[in-house]
Design a protein around this motif. Structure first.
Motif, short mmCIF file in Angstrom:
data_model
loop_
_atom_site.label_atom_id
_atom_site.label_comp_id
_atom_site.label_asym_id
_atom_site.label_seq_id
_atom_site.Cartn_x
_atom_site.Cartn_y
_atom_site.Cartn_z
N UNK A 37 -19.41 -5.10 45.76
CA UNK A 37 -20.20 -6.26 45.33
C UNK A 37 -21.48 -6.39 46.14
N UNK A 38 -21.42 -6.06 47.42
CA UNK A 38 -22.62 -6.15 48.26
C UNK A 38 -23.67 -5.13 47.80
N UNK A 39 -23.24 -3.93 47.50
CA UNK A 39 -24.19 -2.91 47.05
C UNK A 39 -24.82 -3.28 45.70
N UNK A 42 -24.32 -8.68 44.36
CA UNK A 42 -23.60 -9.82 43.78
C UNK A 42 -22.95 -10.57 44.94
N UNK A 43 -23.80 -11.25 45.72
CA UNK A 43 -23.32 -11.85 46.97
C UNK A 43 -22.31 -12.99 46.79
N UNK A 47 -18.85 -12.74 48.82
CA UNK A 47 -18.41 -13.76 49.78
C UNK A 47 -17.04 -14.31 49.40
N UNK A 48 -16.73 -14.33 48.10
CA UNK A 48 -15.39 -14.76 47.68
C UNK A 48 -14.32 -13.86 48.27
N UNK A 49 -14.57 -12.54 48.25
CA UNK A 49 -13.60 -11.60 48.79
C UNK A 49 -13.57 -11.61 50.30
#
Length: 50
Positions: A37-39, A42-43, A47-49
């Protein structure tokens, strides 16, 4: 100073091998998903994970 005081830990008991392995596996899956998600930038999802 008493030797017992120095060796006390915050853990109630030692986890079983199965519980330890499951926790490690979950950690690595979450880190993999967080990195994906970071790549993709989709921050909020990352951050949810985290």
């Amino acid at each position: 100073m008493n030797c017992l005081e120095e060796t006390q830990t915050i853990f109630a008991d030692t986890p079983t091998k199965e519980i330890f392995d499951n926790t490690c596996n979950e950690f690595w899956w979450v880190m993999k998903t967080f990195a994906e998600y970071t790549l993709r930038k989709e921050l909020p999802s990352a951050m949810f994970y985290l």
